[in-house]
Design an enzyme around this catalytic site. Structure first.
Site, mmCIF file in Angstrom:
data_model
loop_
_atom_site.group_PDB
_atom_site.id
_atom_site.type_symbol
_atom_site.label_atom_id
_atom_site.label_comp_id
_atom_site.label_asym_id
_atom_site.label_seq_id
_atom_site.Cartn_x
_atom_site.Cartn_y
_atom_site.Cartn_z
ATOM 1 N N CYS A 302 0.841 -1.202 0.000
ATOM 2 C CA CYS A 302 0.000 0.000 0.000
ATOM 3 C C CYS A 302 0.875 1.250 0.000
ATOM 4 O O CYS A 302 1.911 1.302 0.670
ATOM 5 C CB CYS A 302 -0.896 -0.013 1.236
ATOM 6 S SG CYS A 302 -1.974 1.432 1.334
ATOM 7 N N CYS A 307 0.914 3.758 5.571
ATOM 8 C CA CYS A 307 1.847 2.664 5.300
ATOM 9 C C CYS A 307 3.252 3.167 4.980
ATOM 10 O O CYS A 307 4.231 2.463 5.199
ATOM 11 C CB CYS A 307 1.310 1.793 4.166
ATOM 12 S SG CYS A 307 -0.161 0.885 4.688
HETATM 13 ZN ZN ZN Z 1 -1.925 1.880 3.571
#
Ligand code: ZN
Length: 365
Positions: A302, A307
């Site tokens: 991601c 992230c």
């Molecule tokens: Zn993410």
């Protein structure tokens, strides 16, 4: 009027472009839910960053607080909440049935008591459309009578017939504007005969799009897909089709395979606030002890802000400590996961790749 063009098809699945006054929307599309004029724990800028072009907001909640007149004075909901994309508003019918006390359905509309202060209101088809005008909705939904699952044939039939009459009244009350539209809602429970009758009645009016209502109310996924298989087939091909309140990633993939173009669901944001993350291959609960010293991102694949900058260990710490940032980071990631899924779905349709490749097992959320 809004314009819908099909770009590609694969089986029953369609990739399209929905042109509205406030956004050019690639379909299939997922609409994050902004019940009270805010997608919870997400700023409008964050929303944009996930690729979201249209959100859903709720007439019932906004009419009660802060009131549609105030939102109109503020210049409409988009201006009030600082969102320059498109907004679809529901009619309020579903919340009247699910939230308010002492509701009574009459031919005129739904009479109910506010869940906030007990005040009495009548939500008629005309009033619902008028509120949605005040909110400045890009897409207005007709008022319908929602029933519980399971329901008897008689209950489903009388709600469907009333909903058709309300749909006509909603359309009559609707003021057409360029780039705006009004959608009808097919009802009929789990009964094929009723679904087809509802579809035929609504098709005889010129709506800008068609929603399938009364699903995702507790029925098994197989039944939902079965109802879609005959209902969607009977809908006009040149209009967008919207499956209300759906759903899990696998629900979305399977409904697109039946020809659905639009979705909304609280799942990515609600589960984010509950410490759940949707990741490649399934979902995870960040509270789990196994993430205590896990210094990897929620999802290696991601590209969202969460992230790129934070570890599972840190997010677990935030969630365990009830820090607001935990809910924000998880909600942002989950919305990004959903929008990335929609992009993959669309690319698969355009490139002729079977959508089954996007199905994966989901943990129970
Ligand atoms: Zn993410």
């Amino acid at each position: 009027m809004i314009k819908f063009d099909r770009v590609a098809s694969f089986g029953m699945a369609r990739a399209g472009l929905l042109k509205t006054a406030h956004a050019m929307i690639e379909t299939p599309v997922f609409m994050p839910v902004g019940t009270l004029g805010t997608v919870k724990a997400i700023t409008p800028q964050n929303l944009k960053d996930t690729g979201s072009k249209i959100i859903l907001s709720n007439t019932y909640h906004l009419m009660l607080r802060p009131g549609d007149e105030l939102v109109e004075k503020a210049g409409g909901l988009r201006k009030f909440m600082g969102w320059d994309g498109a907004i679809l508003t529901d009619s309020g019918g579903f919340q009247v049935m699910s939230l308010s006390a002492l509701r009574k359905i009459t031919e005129d509309g739904a009479i109910f008591q506010s869940h906030i202060d007990g005040s009495k209101h009548l939500l008629s088809p005309e009033r619902s459309v008028q509120i949605q005008h005040s909110l400045g909705s890009t897409i207005t939904m007709v008022l319908d009578e929602c029933i519980k699952y399971p329901s008897t044939f008689q209950e489903a039939q009388s709600a469907m017939v009333l909903s058709s009459r309300w749909a006509k009244r909603s359309l009559d009350a609707y003021k057409k504007r360029e780039g705006h539209g009004i959608f009808a809602i097919v009802q009929g429970g789990q009964y094929k005969e009723l679904r087809l009758e509802s579809t035929e009645q609504l098709k005889s009016f010129d709506f800008d799009g068609y929603a399938v209502g009364g699903l995702a109310v507790g029925e098994p996924q197989d039944l939902m897909i079965e109802v879609l298989s005959y209902t969607v087939n009977a809908l006009p091909e040149n209009k967008p089709r919207y499956l209300m309140g759906v759903g899990k990633p696998s629900d979305i993939v399977k409904a697109v395979q039946q020809g659905i173009d639009m979705f909304d669901c609280v799942l990515p944001t609600r589960s984010g606030r509950n410490g759940q993350a949707f990741v490649t291959g399934g979902s995870l609960n960040i509270r789990n002890l196994r993430y205590k010293e896990d210094f990897s991102p929620l999802d290696e694949l991601c590209s969202c802000y969460t992230c790129k900058n934070f570890t599972k260990s840190y997010i677990r710490h935030l969630v365990k400590s009830n820090e607001i940032l935990g809910a924000m980071l998880l909600s942002l990631h989950n919305l990004q996961h959903y929008q990335d899924l929609m992009k993959k779905i669309r690319n698969n349709i355009i490139n002729g790749i079977n959508l089954d490749t996007l199905l994966y097992e989901q943990d129970d959320l």
